[in-house]
Design an enzyme around this catalytic site. Structure first.
Site, PDB file in Angstrom:
ATOM      1  N   ASP A 230      -0.943  36.651  21.409  1.00  0.00           N
ATOM      2  CA  ASP A 230      -1.062  35.974  22.736  1.00  0.00           C
ATOM      3  C   ASP A 230      -2.233  35.003  22.675  1.00  0.00           C
ATOM      4  OD1 ASP A 230       1.179  37.500  23.311  1.00  0.00           O
ATOM      5  OD2 ASP A 230       0.273  38.487  25.025  1.00  0.00           O
TER       6      ASP A 230
ATOM      7  N   ASP B 111      11.003  38.679  32.279  1.00  0.00           N
ATOM      8  CA  ASP B 111       9.852  39.289  32.687  1.00  0.00           C
ATOM      9  C   ASP B 111      10.139  40.032  34.216  1.00  0.00           C
ATOM     10  OD1 ASP B 111       9.012  38.351  30.358  1.00  0.00           O
ATOM     11  OD2 ASP B 111       8.107  36.541  31.379  1.00  0.00           O
TER      12      ASP B 111
END
Length: 242
Positions: free
Chosen positions: A8, A129
């Site tokens: 990330d 998500d």
């Protein structure tokens, strides 16, 4: 079952967020390219890279680092974060990504998402998500009333190559993945689903691998790799991905 080490990106560094909160960030490395090379050398067959700055901005921000990662490793790289139009998706694929992950537009602009999937067959995944079973968009900052299973079925109709299902409440916690939710999404989708969020042990990897018959084809491992709670080689062996 494929194990995807997660990288990330935020501010040019490797970070992990706790439950998607940008103010709950831990930095795990200053050199994302070196981190990518580390996971590739340990045996990973795929990488999962997310431009967190891009997800929040609605456009790619860490494009140069993403391209450098793709050049540095010889394994396929799956990239998401801020990919909300054809130009952004085309650019990340041209930069060397094997697969682009779109999220927000799958909910807000399904026709555009479907067109992107058609333009790049087999190379676009949809990221779903969810918090409490309902999708969130714009880097997890905006709530949606869309139920994850419904969105999964729609993503399959759009032509997505795969779905990445993340339980936001578990992400970064190492408290275990949402096995029931992942199974439900996979059954609704009928296309390969990659589980994300909460993996904290090799046993968690085994538990996700046990869902293969339901259509779960992969698992993303993030914080647990960086803390040492999961050894990548052991995870690969547990998933049959060694």
């Amino acid at each position: 079952m494929t194990v995807f080490p997660a990288i990330d990106l935020r501010g040019g560094r490797c970070v992990r967020l706790m439950q998607g909160a940008f103010d709950r960030e831990t930095v795990y490395g200053e050199d994302p390219v070196a981190m990518a090379e580390r996971w590739a050398a340990a045996g990973a067959r795929w990488l999962h890279v997310v431009d967190l700055d891009g997800a929040r901005a609605g456009r790619p921000v860490q494009a140069e680092i993403v391209a450098a990662i793709c050049r540095a490793v010889k394994i396929p790289v799956q990239v998401g974060g801020g990919l909300r139009d054809e130009a952004a998706v085309g650019a990340v694929l041209a930069a060397g990504a094997a697969r682009a992950v779109v999220g927000t537009i799958a909910v807000t602009e399904p026709a555009r998402c479907a067109a992107i999937c058609r333009a790049h067959p087999g190379r676009v995944a949809v990221g779903l998500d969810a918090r409490d079973g309902r999708l969130r968009t714009a880097g997890w900052t905006e709530a949606s009333g869309v139920e994850a299973g419904t969105a999964a079925a729609e993503a399959a109709r759009m032509g997505a190559a795969a779905i990445i299902y993340t339980d936001i409440g578990r992400d970064g916690t190492e408290h275990g993945p949402d096995l029931d939710g992942t199974r439900a999404v996979a059954r609704a989708a009928g296309i390969p689903v990659i589980a994300s969020g909460g993996v904290g042990s090799v046993d968690d990897v085994r538990a996700v691998a046990a869902l293969a018959a339901d259509g779960v084809a992969g698992v993303i491992v993030g914080r647990a790799l960086y803390t040492g709670a999961v050894d990548l080689r052991e995870a690969l062996a547990a998933a049959g991905d060694a």
